[in-house]
Scaffold this active site. Structure first.
Site, PDB file in Angstrom:
ATOM      1  N   CYS A 394       0.888  -1.167  -0.105  1.00 43.49           N
ATOM      2  CA  CYS A 394       0.028   0.008  -0.053  1.00 43.49           C
ATOM      3  C   CYS A 394       0.847   1.236   0.107  1.00 43.49           C
ATOM      4  O   CYS A 394       1.535   1.714  -1.068  1.00 43.49           O
ATOM      5  CB  CYS A 394      -1.070  -0.017   1.174  1.00 43.49           C
ATOM      6  SG  CYS A 394      -2.302   0.944   0.676  1.00 43.49           S
ATOM      7  N   HIS A 520      -3.647  -4.991   0.406  1.00 45.15           N
ATOM      8  CA  HIS A 520      -3.095  -5.526   1.531  1.00 45.15           C
ATOM      9  C   HIS A 520      -3.217  -6.926   1.602  1.00 45.15           C
ATOM     10  O   HIS A 520      -4.220  -7.475   2.317  1.00 45.15           O
ATOM     11  CB  HIS A 520      -3.803  -4.988   2.773  1.00 45.15           C
ATOM     12  CG  HIS A 520      -3.827  -3.589   3.082  1.00 45.15           C
ATOM     13  ND1 HIS A 520      -2.479  -2.977   3.849  1.00 45.15           N
ATOM     14  CD2 HIS A 520      -4.426  -2.208   2.766  1.00 45.15           C
ATOM     15  CE1 HIS A 520      -2.494  -1.744   3.976  1.00 45.15           C
ATOM     16  NE2 HIS A 520      -3.676  -1.363   3.373  1.00 45.15           N
ATOM     17  N   GLU A 522      -1.731  -9.058   3.665  1.00 48.78           N
ATOM     18  CA  GLU A 522      -1.433  -9.649   4.957  1.00 48.78           C
ATOM     19  C   GLU A 522      -2.910  -9.888   5.576  1.00 48.78           C
ATOM     20  O   GLU A 522      -3.018 -10.926   6.383  1.00 48.78           O
ATOM     21  CB  GLU A 522      -0.647  -8.530   5.697  1.00 48.78           C
ATOM     22  CG  GLU A 522      -1.624  -7.540   6.332  1.00 48.78           C
ATOM     23  CD  GLU A 522      -1.454  -6.081   5.143  1.00 48.78           C
ATOM     24  OE1 GLU A 522      -1.118  -6.476   4.103  1.00 48.78           O
ATOM     25  OE2 GLU A 522      -1.623  -5.028   5.625  1.00 48.78           O
TER      26      GLU A 522
END
Ligand code: GLN
Length: 547
Positions: A394, A520, A522
């Site tokens: 990001c 994102h 994760e």
């Protein structure tokens, strides 16, 4: 009251779902979220479908505007809700479908009640906490539980807080309405060790249970957080004073890895007891996958160091999902990942070699605002020029493009519109269409978006797919005006929106592993299914010394 209990009953008859309510006592951060998630994992291992929901007692409508220092990371769902980080635990431990409905706050409840009141839905009645607010809470709980066998609902805050009372009242009523055999109350509490006495103390737990009972909730199960093993005698004492059966007092000692929790609770009979309470028949849980990852965690073949260059380094929860995703990828590659937090404000051109040369890879995570940005850009330059694996997420991708523009394309003033709205080279900018997005969070791009992956790229090798979907939480985008210049100079776009207008992923093919993404990743990693990009990045980091 009569009417509300009838409506819960009616709803329940249509969809008989079992409920587990998780509360916490004595102190905050006691691990309610993890306990709830571990119970979810155990029930899934028994073949049950679970829903996981967090009710938060603060007045903010969602945590989107709260500082990560105060509140930890904001977890984003596919449908674009900005939620509490406990949903991250739920994501990592279960396959529960996490949506906007699975996280709500006092702010949201009041928002709904007040707009109903304004519309005249309460027919001139006096709108009160009981029954109107509690009824709204029950409606939300019900909506969050659709289509599953067991719905696990965590009540945020600590017993004794004024704020959480309406939620507790709602779960108390729920049990009365749908029956004891369909609800379990789990209370997570602390059994502190007092050094001077050399003893574990049960009094705080007794007080917390007493407080809960005084509002009509008698816990069925206690999960006691402790630093030392509890003796049978102590367990008996807690059971007696708290009116809980002895084999319903569970010990949750601090564990080396959170992924040990399901096995620890199972070995004491947690899932068996929960199923008994709820009258659920199921086979023994399949826990081999959990046992296998624990074996890998215990015996790593390699140790690697990953630098995370950010600005909230003192607060572990600020990058919770990121750290977990790195750990998951490490488990897959039989490597223990040591995370080295680097405060970007300490990083300058003079000291980057000294601070970064001992690392096997560097991540620059997401973030907002311009504080510490120069240090992050310096870290990216160091990685690019020294063949050190780099993963930008990001804001990390946006800064990678700014670094490249400044140092390779020689656009000295290159920056993001976020930092300087009147700059001449806005490599990262606000798109016209972005300003019209009406989803919650104003102009933010939130939630899942599809991305087309460029064949044969690092990204394609990692994903083994041409079309992917990833979650977003950002306002600014790569400025397509510069795309050709970047690609000609060797920083190529390897992922884009299906219509080709938005850049989603970029990489430097001549580098061992230099990849950055606007989304994102994760947020979608699990211990048993590490995210493909984290897996590829950690693999590159493990190979650094071979090169
Ligand atoms: N501040 C950047 C933006 O809004 C990046 C956001 C992020 O990293 N989550 O676009």
């Amino acid at each position: 009251m009569q009417q509300s209990s009838r409506s819960t009953n009616r709803r329940f008859k249509q969809h008989p779902i079992k409920y587990i309510f998780v509360t916490g006592g004595v102190v905050s951060s006691i691990g309610k979220g993890l306990t709830a998630a571990a119970i979810g994992a155990l029930l899934e291992a028994r073949g049950l479908r679970v829903a996981m929901t967090k009710m938060d007692p603060y007045i903010n409508v969602d945590p989107g505007t709260m500082s990560p220092i105060q509140h930890g990371e904001v977890f984003v769902t596919d449908d674009g809700a900005e939620t509490d980080l406990d949903l991250g635990h739920y994501q990592r431990f279960t396959h529960a479908n996490l949506r906007r409905k699975n996280s709500f706050t006092t702010g949201q409840i009041y928002d709904a009640v007040i707009s109903r009141e304004r519309k005249g839905d309460y027919l001139g009645g006096t709108v009160q906490v009981i029954p109107h607010v509690t009824e709204q809470i029950k409606e939300n709980m019900f909506a969050a539980s659709e289509g599953v066998d067991v719905s696990i609902i965590e009540v945020g805050g600590t017993i004794g807080d004024i704020e959480s009372l309406p939620f507790l009242e709602a779960i108390r009523q729920y049990r009365d309405e749908i029956g004891r055999e369909n609800t379990v109350f789990v209370h997570v509490t602390l059994v502190p060790y007092i050094k001077a006495a050399g003893e574990l103390k049960t009094k705080p737990t007794q007080h917390s249970v007493k407080e809960l009972s005084s509002i009509g909730i008698q816990p069925d199960i206690l999960v006691c957080r402790t630093e030392y093993p509890m003796s049978e005698e102590l367990r008996g004492k807690i059971a007696r004073f708290c009116s809980v059966e002895r084999d319903c007092v569970f010990e949750a000692m601090d564990v080396d890895t959170i992924y040990r929790m399901p096995v620890v609770l199972h070995s004491q009979g947690m899932d068996a007891r929960v199923c008994e309470f709820l009258g659920i028949w199921s086979g023994q849980p399949q826990l081999q996958p959990w046992v296998r990852i624990l074996e890998r965690i215990e015996k790593p073949k390699l140790r690697i160091k990953i630098g995370v260059v950010g600005k909230y380094m003192g607060v572990r929860d600020s990058y919770k999902s990121l750290y977990e995703a790195l750990t998951h990828a490490g488990i897959e590659h039989e490597s223990a990942v040591e995370i080295v937090g680097i405060d970007s404000e300490q990083l300058e051109s003079g000291n980057s070699a000294q601070m970064l040369s001992g690392l096997d890879g560097v991540v620059v995570p997401g973030g907002f605002g311009d504080r510490g940005v120069d240090g992050k850009i310096e870290a990216i330059r160091y990685c690019r020029e020294n063949n050190l694996p780099f993963f930008g997420i990001c804001l990390g991708m946006q800064l990678a493009t700014i670094e490249f523009a400044r140092n390779v394309l020689k656009l000295n003033k290159a920056t993001s519109e976020e930092f300087d709205p009147s700059a001449s080279h806005k490599i990262i900018h606000l798109m016209e269409s972005q300003t019209n997005i009406e989803r919650k969070g104003g102009s933010m791009r939130l939630g899942a978006y599809e991305c087309i992956v460029k064949p044969h790229s690092q990204g394609a090798k990692a994903y083994q797919a041409q079309k992917i979907s990833e979650r977003h939480r950002h306002r600014f985008e790569f400025n397509p005006k510069y795309r050709a210049d970047f690609e000609n100079a060797g920083f190529v776009v390897s992922g884009e929106s299906p219509d080709g207008t938005l850049v989603e992923m970029m990489e430097v093919p001549s580098h061992p592993w230099f990849l950055a993404c606007q989304f994102h990743p994760e947020l979608k990693s699990r211990p048993m299914q590490p995210h493909p990009l984290f897996s590829a990045f950690v693999k590159a980091a493990t190979e650094k010394n071979i090169r």
